[in-house]
Scaffold this motif. Structure first.
Motif, PDB file in Angstrom:
ATOM      1  N   THR A 100     103.308 -15.189  -4.919  1.00  0.00           N
ATOM      2  CA  THR A 100     104.123 -14.393  -3.995  1.00  0.00           C
ATOM      3  C   THR A 100     104.770 -13.246  -4.765  1.00  0.00           C
ATOM      4  O   THR A 100     105.434 -13.465  -5.777  1.00  0.00           O
ATOM      5  CB  THR A 100     105.217 -15.254  -3.337  1.00  0.00           C
ATOM      6  N   LYS A 101     104.583 -12.013  -4.269  1.00  0.00           N
ATOM      7  CA  LYS A 101     105.096 -10.834  -4.963  1.00  0.00           C
ATOM      8  C   LYS A 101     106.359 -10.314  -4.266  1.00  0.00           C
ATOM      9  O   LYS A 101     106.449 -10.290  -3.040  1.00  0.00           O
ATOM     10  CB  LYS A 101     104.035  -9.732  -5.014  1.00  0.00           C
ATOM     11  N   HIS A 102     107.315  -9.879  -5.080  1.00  0.00           N
ATOM     12  CA  HIS A 102     108.577  -9.351  -4.590  1.00  0.00           C
ATOM     13  C   HIS A 102     108.836  -8.011  -5.274  1.00  0.00           C
ATOM     14  O   HIS A 102     108.705  -7.910  -6.500  1.00  0.00           O
ATOM     15  CB  HIS A 102     109.735 -10.304  -4.909  1.00  0.00           C
ATOM     16  N   HIS A 103     109.210  -7.002  -4.494  1.00  0.00           N
ATOM     17  CA  HIS A 103     109.526  -5.679  -5.032  1.00  0.00           C
ATOM     18  C   HIS A 103     111.017  -5.443  -4.849  1.00  0.00           C
ATOM     19  O   HIS A 103     111.530  -5.503  -3.734  1.00  0.00           O
ATOM     20  CB  HIS A 103     108.724  -4.597  -4.305  1.00  0.00           C
ATOM     21  N   ALA A 104     111.726  -5.194  -5.964  1.00  0.00           N
ATOM     22  CA  ALA A 104     113.178  -5.066  -5.905  1.00  0.00           C
ATOM     23  C   ALA A 104     113.653  -3.912  -6.778  1.00  0.00           C
ATOM     24  O   ALA A 104     113.031  -3.560  -7.783  1.00  0.00           O
ATOM     25  CB  ALA A 104     113.845  -6.362  -6.348  1.00  0.00           C
ATOM     26  N   LYS A 105     114.803  -3.338  -6.375  1.00  0.00           N
ATOM     27  CA  LYS A 105     115.409  -2.268  -7.153  1.00  0.00           C
ATOM     28  C   LYS A 105     116.209  -2.824  -8.326  1.00  0.00           C
ATOM     29  O   LYS A 105     116.386  -2.159  -9.340  1.00  0.00           O
ATOM     30  CB  LYS A 105     116.299  -1.418  -6.252  1.00  0.00           C
TER      31      LYS A 105
END
Length: 353
Positions: free
Chosen positions: A105-110
């Motif tokens: 599962t991929k997560h994109h965060a600042k």
């Protein structure tokens, strides 16, 4: 791809409170935790134990504190990836991050906030030589979805609260539940021990003590277990089953996070505590018991403070051109992403004749 402002690694009390502080700043949060439910060790290891050092609570059960934190953050609609472990961290050219779990599962965060408590909890595994061959093929170390065991035969090994509680819970779901413990005495809550004995007398749980699982058999899938009674190889026997769940507790480790290029000291992540608890990787913070700095105290209330300061820094990182003016919740109230509004009643202005 899951998109969020702040990705929180760890859904223990510090991670959960981070959602609230970030929500006040209108920042969205998503949490990753290897355990199947939020709460960290409070929920997994000692939900019924009282905590005495939470401000405003002379005494609060660990599980109740988790419930209250979940209620507190509900207006900010956090996302959760549970039962998965944060595996890989990639920093992109624009300064944001991609975090991938062990399940892909991929997560994109600042911003990434590591709030992993004492680390990721890894199951303590029984010393069975071919145990790993049957992982995800009938062997599990936690119950993620009880419905997976409906009308299935289940063997649980262990003598603590988790083993007792899941035996009781699955007794009404599985076709057969067998609980194995190497001693006749159990370490769990007395009411749980009594309930297991009741279900045993009703024929809903088969209890085998003192005994332990010493072997696993099956071709491509678990088929049977070898049980040893009284630590005597001459008393070995086999039982057929669909699932084997050894519940021997959890061992805290940093796990894959230790390979993210962070500065580590004695199994903890070094941070700059003079400002915002940022690590040596800009944009990655560590808060709560997982971090270390001069004068560090491993207390829940210290984690709450660190979460508050971290969120202020995260806001400035995400919005470098904006200036946030802090408002007390007693004055501004709390406005959730779900449209809810909590605020003190307004004073009635009335002229005096």
């Amino acid at each position: 791809m899951i998109e969020t402002d702040i990705l929180i690694i760890g859904a223990g009390p510090t991670g959960l409170f981070t959602v609230f502080e970030a929500g006040l700043l209108k920042l969205k949060c998503h949490l990753i935790d290897g355990l199947p439910q939020p709460g960290g060790q409070l929920a997994e290891l000692y939900p019924k134990k009282p905590i005495y050092d939470i401000p405003g609570y002379p005494e609060v059960l660990a599980g109740d504190l988790v419930d209250n934190l979940m209620e507190q953050i509900k207006p900010f609609e956090p996302g959760f990836t549970l039962g998965e472990r944060a595996q890989d961290l990639e920093k992109l050219d624009d300064g944001t991050f991609i975090v991938t779990t062990d399940e892909g599962t991929k997560h994109h965060a600042k911003v990434v906030a590591i709030a992993g408590g004492l680390g990721s909890f890894e199951p303590r595994k029984p010393p069975i030589s071919n145990l790993a061959d049957y992982e995800k093929k009938g062997v599990s170390y936690m119950v993620k979805n009880p419905e997976d065991y409906r009308e299935q035969s289940v063997v649980i090994a262990g003598g603590g609260d988790s083993a007792l509680d899941w035996s009781i819970y699955l007794a009404d779901i599985a076709s057969k539940v067998t609980l194995i413990h190497r001693r006749n005495e159990f370490r769990g809550a007395l009411e749980s021990v009594d309930r297991v004995k009741e279900l045993k007398d009703l024929g809903k749980i088969k209890l085998i003590t003192p005994a332990e699982v010493v072997g696993i058999e099956g071709e491509s899938q678990l088929k049977s277990l070898v049980i040893r009674k009284n630590n005597n190889p001459e008393e070995d026997f086999k039982i057929e089953t669909d699932h084997f769940i050894p519940l021997f507790g959890l061992s805290p480790k940093l796990g894959p996070i230790s390979k993210w290029g962070l500065e580590i000291e004695k199994n903890a992540i070094k941070v700059d505590n003079s400002l915002d608890y940022q690590t040596n990787v800009p944009g990655v913070y560590a808060i709560g018991d997982v971090n270390t700095y001069p004068g560090k105290l491993k207390l829940i209330l210290c984690g709450f403070h660190e979460a508050t300061m971290m969120c202020q820094s995260a806001y400035q990182r995400i919005f470098p051109d904006k200036r946030y003016v802090m408002k007390y919740t007693t004055v501004g109230g709390v406005t959730g992403f779900d449209g809810s509004k909590k605020e003190a009643p307004k004073a009635v202005v009335k002229a005096i004749d």
